[in-house]
Design an enzyme around this catalytic site. Structure first.
Site, PDB file in Angstrom:
ATOM      1  N   CYS A  44       0.896  -1.169   0.000  1.00 54.41           N
ATOM      2  CA  CYS A  44       0.000   0.000   0.000  1.00 54.41           C
ATOM      3  C   CYS A  44       0.924   1.205   0.000  1.00 54.41           C
ATOM      4  O   CYS A  44       1.165   1.824   1.030  1.00 54.41           O
ATOM      5  CB  CYS A  44      -0.887  -0.002   1.237  1.00 54.41           C
ATOM      6  N   CYS A  74      -0.741   4.193  11.164  1.00 50.33           N
ATOM      7  CA  CYS A  74      -0.597   5.498  11.827  1.00 50.33           C
ATOM      8  C   CYS A  74      -1.816   5.740  12.717  1.00 50.33           C
ATOM      9  O   CYS A  74      -2.429   6.800  12.665  1.00 50.33           O
ATOM     10  CB  CYS A  74      -0.398   6.615  10.812  1.00 50.33           C
TER      11      CYS A  74
HETATM   12  C1  LIG Z   1      -1.160   4.564   4.935  1.00 52.66           C
HETATM   13  S1  LIG Z   1      -1.304   4.902   3.255  1.00 52.66           S
HETATM   14  C2  LIG Z   1       0.251   4.377   2.651  1.00 52.66           C
HETATM   15  C3  LIG Z   1       1.352   5.394   2.832  1.00 52.66           C
HETATM   16  C4  LIG Z   1       2.616   4.981   2.127  1.00 52.66           C
HETATM   17  N1  LIG Z   1       3.065   3.682   2.556  1.00 52.66           N
HETATM   18  C5  LIG Z   1       3.721   5.984   2.327  1.00 52.66           C
HETATM   19  O1  LIG Z   1       4.520   5.812   3.252  1.00 52.66           O
HETATM   20  O2  LIG Z   1       3.806   6.945   1.556  1.00 52.66           O
HETATM   21  C6  LIG Z   1      -2.335   3.611   2.749  1.00 52.66           C
HETATM   22  C7  LIG Z   1      -2.491   3.466   1.250  1.00 52.66           C
HETATM   23  O3  LIG Z   1      -3.222   2.268   1.030  1.00 52.66           O
HETATM   24  C8  LIG Z   1      -3.935   2.418  -0.153  1.00 52.66           C
HETATM   25  N2  LIG Z   1      -4.972   1.369  -0.160  1.00 52.66           N
HETATM   26  C9  LIG Z   1      -6.151   1.330   0.501  1.00 52.66           C
HETATM   27  N3  LIG Z   1      -6.800   0.172   0.243  1.00 52.66           N
HETATM   28  C10 LIG Z   1      -6.001  -0.522  -0.600  1.00 52.66           C
HETATM   29  C11 LIG Z   1      -6.118  -1.778  -1.239  1.00 52.66           C
HETATM   30  N4  LIG Z   1      -7.196  -2.565  -1.056  1.00 52.66           N
HETATM   31  N5  LIG Z   1      -5.110  -2.178  -2.035  1.00 52.66           N
HETATM   32  C12 LIG Z   1      -4.024  -1.398  -2.243  1.00 52.66           C
HETATM   33  N6  LIG Z   1      -3.873  -0.194  -1.679  1.00 52.66           N
HETATM   34  C13 LIG Z   1      -4.846   0.227  -0.855  1.00 52.66           C
HETATM   35  C14 LIG Z   1      -4.430   3.835  -0.130  1.00 52.66           C
HETATM   36  O4  LIG Z   1      -4.678   4.279  -1.449  1.00 52.66           O
HETATM   37  C15 LIG Z   1      -3.249   4.563   0.532  1.00 52.66           C
HETATM   38  O5  LIG Z   1      -2.446   5.136  -0.454  1.00 52.66           O
END
Ligand SMILES: C[S@@+](CC[C@H](N)C(=O)[O-])C[C@H]1O[C@@H](n2cnc3c(N)ncnc32)[C@H](O)[C@@H]1O
Length: 597
Positions: free
Chosen positions: A298, A512
């Site tokens: 993600c 987070c």
């Molecule tokens: C906490 S953020 C990630 C931050 C990133 N790791 C960073 O440090 O820049 C969570 C991410 O998960 C993605 N996300 C949510 N549901 C998801 C899914 N089913 N599959 C893949 N990505 C997903 C969201 O689009 C978001 O960008």
């Protein structure tokens, strides 16, 4: 003035200084509040709630060590500071005011600093010398120019706008909800925030129409609710009419802020990246090595992906996946800005990250605009899997969900089948450029998932309730049910992640949020479900211990957390601790042999 008049004036002034201040109280859903009080104790939870309403009082910069060094960055920032002078906002900070008497205590960070008493310091935690801290200050008391017969002109902004302003942003036109009458361009205004209030039906709401005229009187909407919710003073860039006519642009130039934090917009682009300390540590805990194959499940916007790639000296393969097309483009942009070439991006639903073993290759489709269905190419990524693990390796897993997941993957794969005609049509489009209906966005490859055991390390930085992010002015939207749903979603993602790591590999899980249901409870689920997983020590470890025990809910649901002995193996970053970070959680799992399960 008579003594009585004097006393009345003093009462009025005291009331005004309480009103025109920053002293928010974070509101929670009552059941969520009870749950957190059980987890933390009421005093500690009150401290956490308070800390969440404030920004961290320093900015944390990760230096791109492939392009620069911490010392060089510190020198350049100091040079920018010297040139810009104390009042200039090039890095968005009034540097001279950093030593204000009410500075938040940064002792922990200061003690670890080689440049004591300076605004810009290098992190001295072993292994994290590539991190630089820039100190901010606050909360500052601001004189809004109140007098009993003449309240200051005011602007009322939305909560999201206020949270951004507290982090160092300006007030943009769409963020303004209400304003005093007769505001002209160039006026000095007091900026306050409208925070959700309880509605009689039990929900939360704002109940204010954009464009409302504020009189500075108790009859104003949210007059009393805004006591202690003033975030600073600024100069209007437009008249009142202009503010409500325009659709974009800066409406108020914030020149006197409750929190003064540096903003690094356009500063040393490609050399530095602004990132929370726990996020940097999460990437570090993964301990990525040169030449490895790593998955960031993600990944958007790519903060941790790029940290991982830099730790690998840009050698190896970092696969960064996210389910959002536009966010994948953000990862690509960031990787390009930082000059990283070992990152490959994919649009992928992490719930379908494991590809069914019906071939020896990871199949992907190339997609050219926002619309997922606009497939323009299809290619096969053949080639060896990391560490010589064969694509026919049997996955060992005792989770029922894994089987179900694979079945649904198959269906998903069928649905995304692309005909040869489609491919030819889309290849033509590629060659001839986009048609009228296509956007000129970057190219994003769709992935149908990856083979089991095909990664040396996997980072699952899961989407979560984000209840650790700061500053936060309202937390009432999360209910016990929504918190539990986050937990379910994360467990399903974890079920996928665990299959993708090869035996002997590493899986890091992070969030987070301060919610134990998404942190310790996930670790409990992981260790109880996958016997081949064990908690691994993390380096560096500067976060606190995890929560041991369980929570029994009024509805009979029991949430199990860590067992004694496990708490020191995770890192829990507490926003109210001296480190003054966001709330964050990291667990690192070593993946043992899967075949005896
Ligand atoms: C906490 S953020 C990630 C931050 C990133 N790791 C960073 O440090 O820049 C969570 C991410 O998960 C993605 N996300 C949510 N549901 C998801 C899914 N089913 N599959 C893949 N990505 C997903 C969201 O689009 C978001 O960008």
């Amino acid at each position: 003035m008579t003594p009585q008049a004097e006393a009345e004036a003093e009462i009025q002034l005291n009331a005004a200084s309480a009103r025109y201040s920053y002293n928010p109280i974070l509101r929670w859903n009552p059941q969520v509040e009870d749950y957190f009080i059980k987890a933390y104790g009421s005093l500690h939870f009150a401290q956490i709630s308070k800390a969440l309403t404030r920004p961290s009082c320093y900015s944390c910069i990760r230096v791109n060590t492939l392009k620069s060094t911490s010392d060089a960055v510190i020198e350049k920032l100091q040079e920018i500071m010297r040139k810009s002078g104390p009042q200039n906002d090039v890095v968005g900070i009034n540097w001279k005011e950093n030593k204000a008497s009410n500075d938040i205590d940064l002792d922990m960070v200061e003690k670890q600093s080689s440049l004591q008493n300076e605004s810009i310091t290098k992190c001295q935690i072993p292994g994290l010398e590539y991190v630089v801290f820039v100190k901010g200050s606050g909360p500052h008391e601001i004189d809004y120019g109140y007098s009993p017969d003449k309240p200051p002109k005011e602007v009322l902004v939305s909560r999201k706008c206020a949270e951004a302003v507290l982090r160092g942003a300006q007030v943009y036109v769409p963020g303004i909800m209400a304003c005093s009458s007769h505001v002209e361009e160039g006026d000095l205004v007091a900026v306050s925030v409208a925070v959700e209030q309880p509605f009689p039906d039990g929900g939360w709401g704002l109940g204010i129409t954009r464009g409302t005229v504020l009189q500075g009187l108790p009859t104003d909407p949210y007059h009393f609710e805004r006591n202690g919710l003033y975030i600073g003073q600024g100069t209007t860039m437009l008249s009142r009419a202009g503010i409500f006519r325009a659709s974009q642009g800066i409406a108020v130039d914030m020149n006197n802020r409750v929190f003064k934090l540096p903003s690094f917009y356009d500063v040393l682009e490609g050399e530095i990246f602004l990132q929370n300390l726990p996020s940097i540590i999460a990437a570090h805990a993964l301990d990525p090595q040169k030449g490895e194959r790593i998955l960031d499940m993600c990944a958007a916007p790519g903060g941790k992906t790029t940290a991982i790639a830099i730790l690998m000296k840009d050698e190896g393969e970092v696969i960064a996946a996210d389910r959002s097309h536009n966010k994948v483009i953000d990862i690509q942009k960031l990787a390009a800005e930082l000059g990283l070439t070992c990152i490959t991006t994919y649009k992928l639903d992490a719930l379908k990250a494991v590809r069914k073993r019906n071939g020896s290759s990871d199949t992907t489709t190339l997609c050219c605009n926002k619309d997922n269905n606009d497939v323009v190419n299809q290619r096969s990524d053949s080639g060896p899997l990391g560490n010589g693990v064969s694509s026919t390796t049997i996955v060992g897993s005792n989770a029922d969900t894994t089987f179900k997941e694979n079945v649904s993957n198959e269906k998903a794969n069928e649905r995304t089948y692309t005909s040869k005609a489609d491919i030819r049509k889309n290849t033509r489009r590629m060659r001839n450029g986009p048609g009228r209906n296509q956007s000129l966005g970057g190219r994003v490859e769709n992935s149908k998932g990856f083979l089991p055991n095909s990664f040396d390390r996997v980072l699952l930085d899961a989407p979560c309730s984000a209840l650790g992010l700061r500053p936060r002015l309202f937390a009432g939207e999360e209910t016990i049910e929504s918190l539990r749903n986050h937990g379910k979603y994360q467990r399903r993602m974890f079920d996928q992640a665990v299959q993708l790591v090869r035996p002997g590999g590493v899986l890091v899980y992070s969030t987070c949020t301060i919610n134990p249901g998404e942190n310790e409870a996930l670790v409990r689920y992981a260790l109880d479900t996958y016997k081949f997983l064990s908690l691994a020590p993390q380096h560096p470890r500067i976060g606190g211990a995890g929560l041991v025990g369980r929570c029994e809910f009024p509805d009979g649901y029991v949430e199990e957390w860590l067992k004694p002995g496990e708490e020191e193996l995770v890192q829990r970053f507490d926003p109210s601790s001296q480190l003054d970070t966001i709330g964050f959680f990291i667990a690192k799992f070593a993946v043992g042999p899967k075949d005896n399960i």
